[in-house]
Scaffold this motif. Structure first.
Motif, PDB file in Angstrom:
ATOM      1  N   GLN A   1      53.192  53.321  37.503  1.00  0.00           N
ATOM      2  CA  GLN A   1      53.366  54.495  36.662  1.00  0.00           C
ATOM      3  C   GLN A   1      52.822  54.191  35.277  1.00  0.00           C
ATOM      4  OE1 GLN A   1      57.577  55.119  36.891  1.00  0.00           O
ATOM      5  NE2 GLN A   1      57.497  55.866  38.983  1.00  0.00           N
ATOM      6  N   THR A   2      52.208  55.167  34.663  1.00  0.00           N
ATOM      7  CA  THR A   2      51.556  54.925  33.376  1.00  0.00           C
ATOM      8  C   THR A   2      52.529  54.595  32.252  1.00  0.00           C
ATOM      9  OG1 THR A   2      51.544  57.297  32.936  1.00  0.00           O
ATOM     10  CG2 THR A   2      49.563  56.349  33.930  1.00  0.00           C
ATOM     11  N   THR A   3      53.790  54.962  32.376  1.00  0.00           N
ATOM     12  CA  THR A   3      54.743  54.717  31.291  1.00  0.00           C
ATOM     13  C   THR A   3      55.778  53.649  31.640  1.00  0.00           C
ATOM     14  OG1 THR A   3      56.144  56.492  32.112  1.00  0.00           O
ATOM     15  CG2 THR A   3      54.517  57.056  30.412  1.00  0.00           C
ATOM     16  N   SER A   4      55.521  52.855  32.653  1.00  0.00           N
ATOM     17  CA  SER A   4      56.490  51.866  33.119  1.00  0.00           C
ATOM     18  C   SER A   4      56.112  50.454  32.675  1.00  0.00           C
ATOM     19  CB  SER A   4      56.533  51.932  34.644  1.00  0.00           C
ATOM     20  OG  SER A   4      57.270  50.864  35.174  1.00  0.00           O
ATOM     21  N   PRO A   5      57.086  49.540  32.505  1.00  0.00           N
ATOM     22  CA  PRO A   5      56.761  48.153  32.198  1.00  0.00           C
ATOM     23  C   PRO A   5      56.348  47.356  33.434  1.00  0.00           C
ATOM     24  CG  PRO A   5      59.129  48.427  32.251  1.00  0.00           C
ATOM     25  CD  PRO A   5      58.524  49.795  32.435  1.00  0.00           C
ATOM     26  N   VAL A   6      56.262  48.003  34.586  1.00  0.00           N
ATOM     27  CA  VAL A   6      55.811  47.359  35.811  1.00  0.00           C
ATOM     28  C   VAL A   6      54.536  48.040  36.232  1.00  0.00           C
ATOM     29  CG1 VAL A   6      56.409  46.885  38.219  1.00  0.00           C
ATOM     30  CG2 VAL A   6      58.183  46.863  36.470  1.00  0.00           C
ATOM     31  N   PRO A   7      53.475  47.372  36.558  1.00  0.00           N
ATOM     32  CA  PRO A   7      53.310  45.939  36.752  1.00  0.00           C
ATOM     33  C   PRO A   7      53.307  45.171  35.428  1.00  0.00           C
ATOM     34  CG  PRO A   7      51.221  47.032  37.041  1.00  0.00           C
ATOM     35  CD  PRO A   7      52.252  48.098  36.837  1.00  0.00           C
ATOM     36  N   ARG A   8      53.524  43.880  35.522  1.00  0.00           N
ATOM     37  CA  ARG A   8      53.652  43.042  34.327  1.00  0.00           C
ATOM     38  C   ARG A   8      52.360  42.325  33.967  1.00  0.00           C
ATOM     39  NH1 ARG A   8      58.073  42.799  37.557  1.00  0.00           N
ATOM     40  NH2 ARG A   8      59.955  43.594  36.598  1.00  0.00           N
ATOM     41  N   TYR A   9      51.377  42.360  34.844  1.00  0.00           N
ATOM     42  CA  TYR A   9      50.104  41.666  34.636  1.00  0.00           C
ATOM     43  C   TYR A   9      48.950  42.650  34.781  1.00  0.00           C
ATOM     44  CZ  TYR A   9      52.595  37.243  35.253  1.00  0.00           C
ATOM     45  OH  TYR A   9      53.458  36.186  35.125  1.00  0.00           O
ATOM     46  N   GLN A  10      47.831  42.287  34.187  1.00  0.00           N
ATOM     47  CA  GLN A  10      46.589  43.027  34.413  1.00  0.00           C
ATOM     48  C   GLN A  10      45.758  42.194  35.386  1.00  0.00           C
ATOM     49  OE1 GLN A  10      43.037  43.539  31.586  1.00  0.00           O
ATOM     50  NE2 GLN A  10      44.304  45.350  31.251  1.00  0.00           N
ATOM     51  N   TYR A  11      45.320  42.808  36.476  1.00  0.00           N
ATOM     52  CA  TYR A  11      44.594  42.118  37.541  1.00  0.00           C
ATOM     53  C   TYR A  11      43.139  42.526  37.522  1.00  0.00           C
ATOM     54  CZ  TYR A  11      49.370  41.505  39.084  1.00  0.00           C
ATOM     55  OH  TYR A  11      50.699  41.184  39.130  1.00  0.00           O
ATOM     56  N   SER A  12      42.239  41.548  37.709  1.00  0.00           N
ATOM     57  CA  SER A  12      40.816  41.858  37.759  1.00  0.00           C
ATOM     58  C   SER A  12      40.040  40.699  38.366  1.00  0.00           C
ATOM     59  CB  SER A  12      40.276  42.153  36.359  1.00  0.00           C
ATOM     60  OG  SER A  12      40.342  40.989  35.558  1.00  0.00           O
ATOM     61  N   VAL A  13      38.809  40.995  38.733  1.00  0.00           N
ATOM     62  CA  VAL A  13      37.812  39.991  39.077  1.00  0.00           C
ATOM     63  C   VAL A  13      36.623  40.339  38.185  1.00  0.00           C
ATOM     64  CG1 VAL A  13      36.378  38.954  40.871  1.00  0.00           C
ATOM     65  CG2 VAL A  13      38.628  39.876  41.469  1.00  0.00           C
ATOM     66  N   PRO A  14      36.560  39.736  36.976  1.00  0.00           N
ATOM     67  CA  PRO A  14      35.500  40.095  36.024  1.00  0.00           C
ATOM     68  C   PRO A  14      34.111  39.809  36.583  1.00  0.00           C
ATOM     69  CG  PRO A  14      37.233  38.823  34.950  1.00  0.00           C
ATOM     70  CD  PRO A  14      37.493  38.767  36.421  1.00  0.00           C
ATOM     71  N   ALA A  15      33.138  40.624  36.170  1.00  0.00           N
ATOM     72  CA  ALA A  15      31.768  40.483  36.656  1.00  0.00           C
ATOM     73  C   ALA A  15      31.227  39.077  36.422  1.00  0.00           C
ATOM     74  CB  ALA A  15      30.867  41.524  35.999  1.00  0.00           C
ATOM     75  N   GLY A  16      31.604  38.439  35.322  1.00  0.00           N
ATOM     76  CA  GLY A  16      31.125  37.086  35.033  1.00  0.00           C
ATOM     77  C   GLY A  16      31.762  36.014  35.887  1.00  0.00           C
ATOM     78  N   SER A  17      32.749  36.392  36.694  1.00  0.00           N
ATOM     79  CA  SER A  17      33.438  35.394  37.516  1.00  0.00           C
ATOM     80  C   SER A  17      33.197  35.595  39.003  1.00  0.00           C
ATOM     81  CB  SER A  17      34.944  35.443  37.234  1.00  0.00           C
ATOM     82  OG  SER A  17      35.498  36.608  37.788  1.00  0.00           O
ATOM     83  N   VAL A  18      32.117  36.289  39.343  1.00  0.00           N
ATOM     84  CA  VAL A  18      31.848  36.545  40.756  1.00  0.00           C
ATOM     85  C   VAL A  18      30.367  36.325  41.061  1.00  0.00           C
ATOM     86  CG1 VAL A  18      31.468  39.045  40.466  1.00  0.00           C
ATOM     87  CG2 VAL A  18      32.288  38.168  42.642  1.00  0.00           C
ATOM     88  N   THR A  19      30.111  35.650  42.184  1.00  0.00           N
ATOM     89  CA  THR A  19      28.761  35.486  42.723  1.00  0.00           C
ATOM     90  C   THR A  19      28.834  35.858  44.200  1.00  0.00           C
ATOM     91  OG1 THR A  19      29.059  33.185  43.411  1.00  0.00           O
ATOM     92  CG2 THR A  19      28.321  33.560  41.130  1.00  0.00           C
ATOM     93  N   ALA A  20      27.735  35.692  44.902  1.00  0.00           N
ATOM     94  CA  ALA A  20      27.745  35.996  46.328  1.00  0.00           C
ATOM     95  C   ALA A  20      28.663  35.057  47.102  1.00  0.00           C
ATOM     96  CB  ALA A  20      26.335  35.922  46.888  1.00  0.00           C
ATOM     97  N   SER A  21      28.901  33.848  46.568  1.00  0.00           N
ATOM     98  CA  SER A  21      29.683  32.865  47.316  1.00  0.00           C
ATOM     99  C   SER A  21      30.969  32.412  46.621  1.00  0.00           C
ATOM    100  CB  SER A  21      28.819  31.641  47.604  1.00  0.00           C
ATOM    101  OG  SER A  21      28.386  31.065  46.388  1.00  0.00           O
TER     102      SER A  21
ATOM    103  N   PHE B   1      34.334  33.575  43.597  1.00  0.00           N
ATOM    104  CA  PHE B   1      34.966  34.532  42.686  1.00  0.00           C
ATOM    105  C   PHE B   1      36.204  33.895  42.076  1.00  0.00           C
ATOM    106  CE2 PHE B   1      37.456  35.204  46.486  1.00  0.00           C
ATOM    107  CZ  PHE B   1      38.734  35.455  46.003  1.00  0.00           C
ATOM    108  N   ILE B   2      36.624  34.445  40.959  1.00  0.00           N
ATOM    109  CA  ILE B   2      37.904  34.089  40.352  1.00  0.00           C
ATOM    110  C   ILE B   2      38.620  35.402  40.042  1.00  0.00           C
ATOM    111  CG2 ILE B   2      39.098  33.041  38.397  1.00  0.00           C
ATOM    112  CD1 ILE B   2      36.783  31.099  38.106  1.00  0.00           C
ATOM    113  N   ALA B   3      39.715  35.633  40.735  1.00  0.00           N
ATOM    114  CA  ALA B   3      40.568  36.792  40.442  1.00  0.00           C
ATOM    115  C   ALA B   3      41.637  36.312  39.472  1.00  0.00           C
ATOM    116  CB  ALA B   3      41.204  37.324  41.716  1.00  0.00           C
ATOM    117  N   GLN B   4      41.989  37.148  38.522  1.00  0.00           N
ATOM    118  CA  GLN B   4      42.937  36.712  37.502  1.00  0.00           C
ATOM    119  C   GLN B   4      44.027  37.745  37.257  1.00  0.00           C
ATOM    120  OE1 GLN B   4      40.237  36.007  34.294  1.00  0.00           O
ATOM    121  NE2 GLN B   4      40.242  38.104  33.605  1.00  0.00           N
ATOM    122  N   ALA B   5      45.176  37.233  36.828  1.00  0.00           N
ATOM    123  CA  ALA B   5      46.317  38.054  36.412  1.00  0.00           C
ATOM    124  C   ALA B   5      46.674  37.583  35.010  1.00  0.00           C
ATOM    125  CB  ALA B   5      47.490  37.851  37.355  1.00  0.00           C
ATOM    126  N   VAL B   6      46.624  38.496  34.036  1.00  0.00           N
ATOM    127  CA  VAL B   6      46.806  38.124  32.635  1.00  0.00           C
ATOM    128  C   VAL B   6      47.932  38.972  32.032  1.00  0.00           C
ATOM    129  CG1 VAL B   6      45.641  37.887  30.405  1.00  0.00           C
ATOM    130  CG2 VAL B   6      44.316  37.753  32.507  1.00  0.00           C
TER     131      VAL B   6
END
Length: 188
Positions: free
Chosen positions: A106-126, A128-133
């Motif tokens: 929900q847009t106004t909730s404190p949950v989820p507590r992390y932001q999740y992504s796989v940034p373009a600079g952290s992915v190749t064909a073979s 990846f680094i997925a992160q929770a910040v």
């Protein structure tokens, strides 16, 4: 007229009650920091669980397409303690392509507590680094008022993390393979 003797009455004196209240107060004072650490550890489990899910989705996508894919940021808005959550994947974006979605979000909730992504600079064909910040300082939804921290997972299913900013490039090999401790994250 009949008089009632006070000698046979049963009950607690005010002094006895005050001693019990004092003991309960001391026990509560000792237990509260442990309870906060327990809460933080449970909240930190969210990141590891969802990153494991992202890993599975990335591996599945890679089997079909022979490459990994960048995933836009979803989850906690890092600029606020409550709200500003990024709940909806971009149409045609990486999250939609691999089937990644956060529910409930929900847009106004404190949950989820992390932001999740796989940034373009952290992915190749073979690889990846997925992160929770988390956010920093008061914007940290796990331990408000403490330093930001992150967890990351790579294509080899290695989970690692530390306090501070998450790794965003493949060349940045995991320098801290151990997970951040609750004490390091929450300043306890």
């Amino acid at each position: 007229m009949k008089f009632v003797s006070l000698k046979n009455q049963k009950g607690f004196s005010l002094v006895e009650l005050m001693i019990v209240v004092g003991i309960i107060g001391i026990l509560a004072t000792l237990a509260l920091p442990r309870f906060k650490q327990f809460q933080a550890k449970a909240k930190m489990g969210e990141a590891k669980n969802i990153l494991s899910h992202v890993y599975t989705l990335q591996q599945t996508y890679s089997l079909d397409n022979n490459t990994f894919i960048a995933v836009e940021a979803l989850g906690a808005g890092l600029g606020s303690v409550n709200g500003n959550n990024l709940c909806t994947p971009t149409a045609g974006g990486g999250a939609e392509l691999i089937g990644f979605r956060l529910d409930p979000c929900q847009t106004t909730s404190p949950v989820p507590r992390y932001q999740y992504s796989v940034p373009a600079g952290s992915v190749t064909a073979s690889a990846f680094i997925a992160q929770a910040v988390t956010g920093a300082l008061v914007n940290n939804r796990v331990c408000p008022g403490n330093a930001a921290h992150h967890y990351a997972i790579n294509q080899a299913n290695t989970v690692y993390g530390a306090t501070g900013v998450a790794p965003v490039t493949i060349t940045g090999v995991a320098q801290n393979v151990t997970e951040p401790s609750v004490g390091a994250v929450c300043g306890n």
